[in-house]
Write a protein that holds these residues in place. Structure first.
Motif: not given
Length: 244
Positions: A30-50
């Motif tokens: 997983v390369d955050a430099a390449r895919h960080g933007d879309p991952a951060e957009q998806l994060a609120p609906g995927i990551l739990d509260a912790g």
């Protein structure tokens, strides 16, 4: 040497791997430099509260992005394999082999074994039908390789001493990644002395400790990576010395 699949949030839900044979890990980089933007957009609906609290606690934006991207990938891939929505995946901690506390190897309720490691912008994920550990490491500077290298197994210390100075950081990174992958697979981490297990500093790992297979993972230039998988039917070790 294992070849990892590059994770892209756009197609991560396709699944993890068609093979779940014990001893054969599925690996994703997983390369955050390449895919960080879309991952951060998806994060609120995927990551739990912790996970969202922890992400918000990072001071450095690069560290936060790496954490978010890795955990979005982890949940998407686990969900695909377990037949769950990513946010519904329940992540737990197994008991620590050293003290019994709730901070051992990460696990799921679905019986799927996994491990996650990150260094810089890169994260490496491993999934297997048996306990698994993975590690990715940036090749350190000469001083770090020398200082920490002295803590390795005596045979590894000798191997490093026989190399030219410019070769030692890469060789050290190989040994460190192999060792940490194994210790993470055990759920012990660095509570176990680095000098106990000989995994080697050369281009090919030494045979793993009893009950484990340790292999290198193909990583970008400047990094070393490894994966360790427990052999079916073997029990985990504890902190006592082994005859290595």
């Amino acid at each position: 040497m294992h070849q990892p699949i590059e994770f892209d949030p756009a197609d991560g839900a396709r699944g993890v791997s068609p093979s779940w044979t014990a001893g054969i890990p599925a690996l994703w980089i997983v390369d955050a430099a390449r895919h960080g933007d879309p991952a951060e957009q998806l994060a609120p609906g995927i990551l739990d509260a912790g996970e969202q609290r922890r992400a918000g606690g990072f001071v450095a934006a690069a560290d936060r992005r790496c954490y978010v991207t890795a955990h979005v990938a982890l949940r998407m891939l686990l969900g695909a394999q377990l037949g769950l929505e990513p946010r519904e995946v329940r992540l737990v901690r197994e008991p620590c082999p050293s003290c019994g506390g709730p901070h051992g190897r990460p696990a799921t309720d679905g019986g799927l074994h996994f491990s996650l490691s990150h260094s810089g912008d890169l994260s490496l994920l491993a999934f297997a039908a048996a306990p698994v550990g993975v590690d990715v490491e940036a090749v350190p500077n000469d001083r770090t390789a020398a200082d920490v290298g002295a803590m390795l197994h005596p045979a590894e210390v000798r191997e490093l001493a026989e190399l030219r100075a410019e070769e030692r950081p890469v060789a050290f990174a190989r040994a460190w990644a192999r060792k940490e992958a194994y210790l993470k697979g055990e759920g012990i981490g660095l509570a176990r002395e680095l000098s106990l297990d000989h995994l080697g500093t050369g281009p090919v790992p030494q045979p793993g400790p009893p009950g484990w297979t340790v292999a290198d993972v193909l990583a970008p230039a400047g990094y070393a990576a490894a994966v360790a998988v427990r052999t079916a039917g073997q029990q985990q070790v504890h902190l006592g010395r082994q005859g290595h």
